[in-house]
Design a protein around this motif. Structure first.
Motif, mmCIF file in Angstrom:
data_model
loop_
_atom_site.group_PDB
_atom_site.id
_atom_site.type_symbol
_atom_site.label_atom_id
_atom_site.label_comp_id
_atom_site.label_asym_id
_atom_site.label_seq_id
_atom_site.Cartn_x
_atom_site.Cartn_y
_atom_site.Cartn_z
ATOM 1 N N MET A 1 0.852 -1.191 0.000
ATOM 2 C CA MET A 1 0.000 0.000 0.000
ATOM 3 C C MET A 1 0.883 1.235 0.000
ATOM 4 O O MET A 1 1.088 1.884 1.026
ATOM 5 C CB MET A 1 -0.911 -0.019 1.230
ATOM 6 N N LYS A 2 1.386 1.564 -1.171
ATOM 7 C CA LYS A 2 2.270 2.719 -1.252
ATOM 8 C C LYS A 2 1.510 3.942 -1.733
ATOM 9 O O LYS A 2 0.370 3.854 -2.171
ATOM 10 C CB LYS A 2 3.475 2.426 -2.136
ATOM 11 N N TYR A 3 2.179 5.080 -1.690
ATOM 12 C CA TYR A 3 1.576 6.339 -2.096
ATOM 13 C C TYR A 3 1.120 6.288 -3.557
ATOM 14 O O TYR A 3 1.831 5.782 -4.421
ATOM 15 C CB TYR A 3 2.594 7.478 -1.891
ATOM 16 N N ASN A 4 -0.086 6.818 -3.812
ATOM 17 C CA ASN A 4 -0.609 6.882 -5.181
ATOM 18 C C ASN A 4 -0.399 8.279 -5.733
ATOM 19 O O ASN A 4 -1.149 9.198 -5.405
ATOM 20 C CB ASN A 4 -2.115 6.563 -5.214
ATOM 21 N N PRO A 5 0.627 8.480 -6.566
ATOM 22 C CA PRO A 5 0.952 9.836 -7.016
ATOM 23 C C PRO A 5 -0.177 10.522 -7.750
ATOM 24 O O PRO A 5 -0.868 9.922 -8.590
ATOM 25 C CB PRO A 5 2.148 9.618 -7.944
ATOM 26 N N ARG A 6 -0.357 11.818 -7.439
ATOM 27 C CA ARG A 6 -1.469 12.562 -8.012
ATOM 28 C C ARG A 6 -1.273 12.871 -9.490
ATOM 29 O O ARG A 6 -2.236 12.960 -10.254
ATOM 30 C CB ARG A 6 -1.709 13.852 -7.231
ATOM 31 N N ILE A 7 -0.029 13.056 -9.924
ATOM 32 C CA ILE A 7 0.179 13.366 -11.331
ATOM 33 C C ILE A 7 -0.284 12.185 -12.198
ATOM 34 O O ILE A 7 -0.792 12.379 -13.306
ATOM 35 C CB ILE A 7 1.661 13.744 -11.626
ATOM 36 N N ASN A 8 -0.149 10.966 -11.659
ATOM 37 C CA ASN A 8 -0.593 9.799 -12.416
ATOM 38 C C ASN A 8 -2.109 9.826 -12.608
ATOM 39 O O ASN A 8 -2.625 9.466 -13.664
ATOM 40 C CB ASN A 8 -0.193 8.505 -11.693
ATOM 41 N N GLU A 9 -2.808 10.281 -11.554
ATOM 42 C CA GLU A 9 -4.268 10.381 -11.649
ATOM 43 C C GLU A 9 -4.661 11.401 -12.718
ATOM 44 O O GLU A 9 -5.579 11.189 -13.505
ATOM 45 C CB GLU A 9 -4.863 10.807 -10.305
ATOM 46 N N LYS A 10 -3.944 12.520 -12.736
ATOM 47 C CA LYS A 10 -4.268 13.575 -13.701
ATOM 48 C C LYS A 10 -4.070 13.065 -15.125
ATOM 49 O O LYS A 10 -4.913 13.288 -15.997
ATOM 50 C CB LYS A 10 -3.379 14.802 -13.451
ATOM 51 N N MET A 11 -2.969 12.358 -15.368
ATOM 52 C CA MET A 11 -2.682 11.861 -16.711
ATOM 53 C C MET A 11 -3.727 10.836 -17.161
ATOM 54 O O MET A 11 -4.187 10.840 -18.291
ATOM 55 C CB MET A 11 -1.278 11.238 -16.752
ATOM 56 N N ALA A 12 -4.116 9.966 -16.235
ATOM 57 C CA ALA A 12 -5.097 8.942 -16.600
ATOM 58 C C ALA A 12 -6.466 9.561 -16.869
ATOM 59 O O ALA A 12 -7.288 8.981 -17.579
ATOM 60 C CB ALA A 12 -5.198 7.898 -15.495
ATOM 61 N N ALA A 13 -6.704 10.755 -16.291
ATOM 62 C CA ALA A 13 -8.010 11.407 -16.428
ATOM 63 C C ALA A 13 -8.102 12.327 -17.632
ATOM 64 O O ALA A 13 -9.133 12.951 -17.854
ATOM 65 C CB ALA A 13 -8.336 12.195 -15.159
#
Lengths: 128, 501, 448
Positions: free
Chosen positions: B77-89
């Motif tokens: 359960m590691k940190y889920n980077p926010r930039i990855n969320e933005k790119m996927a969205a």
């Protein structure tokens, strides 16, 4: 300390057998077994008249955290089923040696009794 | 807390409609009355404000990785980077239709193609399929590949070897592939018993499923012998990649003899766990198994510089899901790998191993470790000594919640005699030393409480929104929908006190 | 690195506390021969703004999909997703958390699952709802495996009008199990009742039919289930367009025994095909044979109502090779997404949107026929998806015209059904997102 009753036979799979005479054995699971399972919530239907061989799965007992197969310790034909245990699975926890019996089996190979344990043998077996 | 149905007020709306409702088209003209539901199906009637408040409140009853340490062994359960969320969205990704002509989705195909190259290099495999939706789904895919491979060779292998330490999905997946599961015992080091393996492996066995480091967090030092035994009898080696977080930049499963590898993108590769998914369980294979991969694969045509879908050949096991893969998860994985590069991928594994061994060292005098050796990225301690105070390991976990932590993995793995009453702690690399120190101090405190004040453990948790749940009652009453609850109203007799919190 | 907090000093402190002088000692148990002796050959780490640039540029190699509305459905439908749902899903407590094995810390997830199960139960009129299996295809396969466990029979009957990917997936899942798969062909856009009657026998476990089917046609589920039940066969209905549940008769009322529904239409993005989600709904008496996770209601020790994962004894972590399925991680976040979506639609909203879908699709078909360039292939009742044949010869030009004007073209049905009568036949899907003007101008384009 889990309860063990004398005058019963026991199997390595934590089943007890009571000789009712006429080659009929009453089958149940031991106090140790019900304690290991925890609160029992479901017992699978057993069909009266079914022919079983030693080692066949008689029924399945389910608790919240585990499922256990109950094996027939002897070969024969199921001549009576205890509906109470099917309808109220908690009976197994409350009275494993009394009201918590599963089925009565008419033995086809009475010699199989020799392979079972006595109460003191089962006591030692479970002490390990 | 009240259900959305209990907040419904007839006439409340949370949706909007355009002016033009196409009244010129009469429903009775276009659909036979037989097919149309007479009464509207009753969902809920609340306003948008109510919905926002309801789910905002509900979210506060959850504990996320952003709230604090989540030391669940084998879950990474590691940190889920926010930039990855933005790119996927990005809209061009999210609104791409899977059946859009390929010339319209060159970007999406490039993501899949590039990710394949990166994952091959990281794991030492030759080709990945992005189709499997989870680790277990990947296992099933791998098992079906193994099955087809041997059928093609004219060999009828019906058994598969699985260590007793394996995650439950391994034998469950094997059963879905109609294989007979042969369980291999672990030795006193916590790893695969080589003798037992050697005896069990034969020409009716497809191979071995292995997690390495294994489910108790230990590298299997017998890996070279294992490879010889399995390949020696013509079998295949399957790698359960759940614990890859211990190996990035350190070793590659493809280099250690594995023929098929699944990865849990929602573990090692930082994509969010989502409360139970969606993740992804991509499968990588060595070149001789490529023809068996699910169809289609993404390829690049250098003649016109276009990415294309390539239908797999006749050896393919077919499709294991609709469409191409859990695409948004793939985008996040690509982002994470590109953000870390080779240096930091290695640091991620290095730090996860240091973290786990640090916790092991600091807690081994309080919670006897299952095995007395260095661990990988997770350590397995036990709560055995506290039985004599009447404490079950479960209650140690529940007491941790009172201190603001999510419990570690408990009772898994479970294989006698060492892995018993287990507490498996995985502090991923995204946890700093001071977090570990606080956690260690709390675990030590709880061990003292277990001796001096066991009642406080046995009645835990105390500060969470709900306390110990009655799991037996849940099965007995089988209330699985709100309508079930309504049917049982007399028996349940809830007052507001039972509901409002 | 910003995702790896411990500093060099802190790492040294930890190594010292562990009692080693170097990290290498911690990985001593790995044989030297297998250790990687070089750096991974992947690009050097990108800074955040470089990553943003790079991935954004890759996304620009797709067309502008915000603008490009799809005229194709075929198992993935573009509906409007209310912004409030997206905002609520941003809350990290919903998406960074783990599977709700510790209910005391997971009531948000568990109550959402319960509410969603309740919604789907009402929409399908089924008693038990498994909220998440990866997608309609794997869920269909699981439903079939379930029916095989329940009936102990060896044959299944599948309509050829189910989604081709679903049929492929079913075959893949069944390959190890020696099961006879009999496919029933169609007649005039619907599954052939005659062929079905000829196929069923005493060895049939289930009949699997999709409604609305792959051509969009609404099947007579009631008739199918009556035929099935005469021989103790389970009727499995598959739904790929869940929006249809807002308007059409519920599967439960039509006699379905198991319902599998792709819920991408309930608030999930197209996402180039995944991750979507599917429910599996069935009768309570089959509860011990369901695959996957389910939430149930209980109380805590203080009498408070709360929710837990229940009937867990079927699952892989307890039953291992005897589990009803190997499924562990599913698509749980998409359960929450759909739950929020259905809450925002509500009783009236789902009904009105379903109605709009049906009306707009039928309006569009009418307009297409009016151009004189199209002709109806088969006449069958449909929801928002239908077949229509193009009288012209140049399919490529038709496709190009649509793309040049910002539309993803409909599916050329021969891609999956290469039977002769279906040449030049297109599968259109129209959802609420198209305005009347838009539909008129598309017809205009196609009439030239």
């Amino acid at each position: 300390m889990s309860k063990i009753i004398e005058n019963l036979y026991y199997s390595k799979n934590d089943e007890w057998l009571k000789d009712e005479g006429n080659n009929i054995m009453v089958i149940g699971i031991t106090d140790y077994a019900q304690d290991q399972l925890g609160d029992i919530v479901y017992v699978e239907e057993i069909k009266n008249g079914t022919k079983v061989s030693k080692g066949d799965v008689l029924t399945t007992v389910e608790s919240v955290k585990a499922v256990s197969d109950v094996y027939s310790p002897i070969s024969g034909e199921i001549v009576e089923v205890n509906q109470k245990v099917i309808n109220e699975p908690s009976t197994l926890n409350q009275d494993p040696y009394g009201e918590g019996w599963f089925a009565k089996i008419k033995m086809s190979k009475p010699d199989e009794i020799k392979e079972l344990m006595t109460s003191s043998e089962y006591n030692d077996f479970r002490k390990e | 807390m009240k259900l959305i149905f209990e907040k419904s007020i007839p006439g409340r709306v949370s949706f909007s409609l355009p002016d033009d409702l196409f009244e010129d088209i009469k429903i009775e003209d276009i659909l036979p009355a037989d097919f149309i539901e007479k009464d509207k199906k009753n969902l809920s009637e609340v306003s948008e404000v109510d919905v926002v408040r309801h789910f905002t409140k509900l979210s506060k009853y959850n504990y996320g990785v952003d709230d604090g340490l989540y030391p669940l062994g084998s879950c990474t359960m590691k940190y889920n980077p926010r930039i990855n969320e933005k790119m996927a969205a990005l809209n061009n990704f999210t609104k791409a239709h899977p059946f859009a002509p390929t010339e319209l989705v060159q970007g999406s195909l490039e993501v899949m193609f590039e990710l394949n190259k990166l994952l091959c290099e990281i794991t030492g495999m030759d080709q990945f399929t992005m189709a499997p939706a989870s680790g277990a789904h990947g296992e099933l895919t791998g098992i079906l590949i193994m099955r087809k491979y041997f059928l093609d060779q004219g060999q009828n292998r019906h058994k598969i070897l699985i260590p007793d330490s394996a995650h439950g999905t391994n034998p469950a997946s094997a059963a879905m592939g109609a294989f007979d599961v042969v369980e291999i015992k672990s030795n006193e080091n916590g790893t695969v018993d080589i003798d037992a393996l050697s005896k069990a492996m034969d020409e009716q066995t497809v191979g071995l499923m292995l997690t390495n480091p294994n489910t108790v967090g230990l590298y299997d030092e017998g890996i070279e012998q294992i490879e010889k035994i399995i390949h020696g009898k013509g079998g295949l080696l399957y790698y359960d990649g759940a614990n890859l977080n211990a190996s990035l930049g350190i070793l590659r499963p493809g280099d250690t003899g594995f023929d098929i590898v699944h990865l849990n993108l929602h573990k090692t590769f930082s994509t969010p766990h989502g409360g139970g998914g969606p993740g992804s369980g991509v499968i990588g294979v060595k070149s001789n198994l490529i023809p068996y991969l699910p169809t289609p694969l993404v390829d690049f045509n250098p003649e016109n510089n276009m990415y294309i879908f390539k239908e797999a050949g006749t050896k393919s096991i077919g499709m294991i899901r609709s469409f191409w893969g859990n695409f948004s998860v793939l985008v996040k994985t690509l982002c994470w790998i590109l953000s870390l590069g080779p240096e930091h991928l290695y640091q991620a594994s290095r730090n996860s191993i240091i973290n786990a061994n640090y916790v092991l060292t600091k807690l081994k005098d309080y919670y006897k470790p299952a095995y007395d050796r260095f661990c990988g990225h997770e350590c397995t301690l036990t709560g055995r000594e506290y039985k004599k105070y009447g404490i079950k390991t479960l209650q140690i976990a529940k007491r941790l919640m009172d201190y603001g932590y999510h419990p570690p993995t408990i009772y898994f793995p479970h294989f006698e005699p060492y892995a018993d009453e287990t507490i498996m702690i995985e502090p991923p690399e995204s946890e700093g030393k001071e977090i570990l120190d606080s956690f260690i101090n709390v675990m030590i405190k709880i061990s003292q409480e277990a001796k001096e004040n066991p009642e406080i453990l046995n009645s835990a948790p105390h500060v969470t929104p709900v306390s110990q749940t009655d799991d037996v009652l849940a099965v007995k009453q089988a209330i699985l929908t709100y309508d079930d609850e309504i049917k049982n109203n007399d028996k349940l007799n809830y007052s507001d006190e039972n509901i409002n919190f | 690195m910003r995702y790896i907090p411990s500093t060099k000093e802190q790492q040294e402190e930890m190594l010292k506390a562990i009692g080693v002088t170097s990290f290498k000692q911690l990985i001593d148990s790995i044989p030297d021969s297998v250790k990687l002796k070089r750096k991974l050959n992947i690009p050097s780490a990108l800074s955040e703004f470089e990553l943003d640039d790079k991935i954004s540029m890759i996304s620009q190699k797709n067309v502008n999909f915000q603008k490009f509305k799809p005229l194709v459905g075929a198992g993935a439908y573009r509906h409007f997703i209310p912004e409030a749902q997206k905002a609520l899903l941003q809350r990290q407590e919903f998406w960074t958390c783990y599977t709700p094995y510790q209910p005391e810390l997971s009531q948000g997830t568990l109550q959402s699952m319960f509410e969603y199960q309740s919604y789907i139960a009402r929409l399908t009129k089924m008693e038990v709802v498994v909220p998440s299996i990866f997608d309609g295809a794997s869920a269909s396969a699981e439903a079939i495996l379930m029916s095989l466990r329940l009936t102990h029979k060896n044959k299944i009957i599948v309509s050829t009008l189910i989604h081709p990917h679903y049929l492929e997936t079913i075959k893949t899942y069944l390959a190890p199990h020696n099961i006879i798969i009999e496919e029933i062909s169609s007649e005039n856009g619907l599954t052939s009742l005659e062929k079905l009657k000829q196929s069923i026998d005493n060895d049939t476990a289930c009949i699997l039919v999709q409604s609305p089917n792959f051509f969009g046609g609404i099947e007579s589920i009631k008739t199918f289930s009556e035929i099935a039940h005469q021989k103790d066969i389970l009727l499995i209905q598959v739904i790929t367009e869940s929006m249809s549940l807002g308007l059409l008769k519920s599967p439960g009322d039509m006699g379905a025994d198991i319902v599998v529904g792709n819920t991408q239409s309930f608030g999930l993005e197209l996402d180039f095909g995944g991750p979507h989600n599917a429910f599996l709904a069935t009768r309570k008496k089959y509860i011990r044979q369901i695959p996957g996770r389910i939430a149930g209601e209980t109380t805590d020790k203080n009498g408070k109502r709360c929710f837990v994962m229940t009937f867990r004894a079927r699952e892989q972590d307890i039953r291992r090779e005897k589990a009803t399925s190997n499924i562990c991680t599913n698509h749980n976040l998409n359960v929450i997404a759909s739950n929020i979506y259905l809450s925002l639609m509500g009783t009236e909203g789902l009904y009105q949107y379903s109605l709009l879908n049906a009306k707009k699709a039928h309006y569009f078909e009418k307009k297409l026929l009016e151009t004189g360039k199209f002709v109806t292939k088969y006449k069958y009742p449909y929801f928002n998806e239908f077949l229509i044949t193009y009288k012209g010869k140049d399919m490529e030009r038709l496709k190009k015209v649509l793309i040049d004007n910002g539309f993803v073209p409909p599916l050329l049905i021969q891609k999956f059904y290469s039977d002769t009568p279906l040449q030049n036949t297109l599968l259109f899907a129209i959802t609420e997102i198209f305005s009347r003007n838009e539909l008129d101008s598309i017809c205009n384009l196609l009439s030239q």
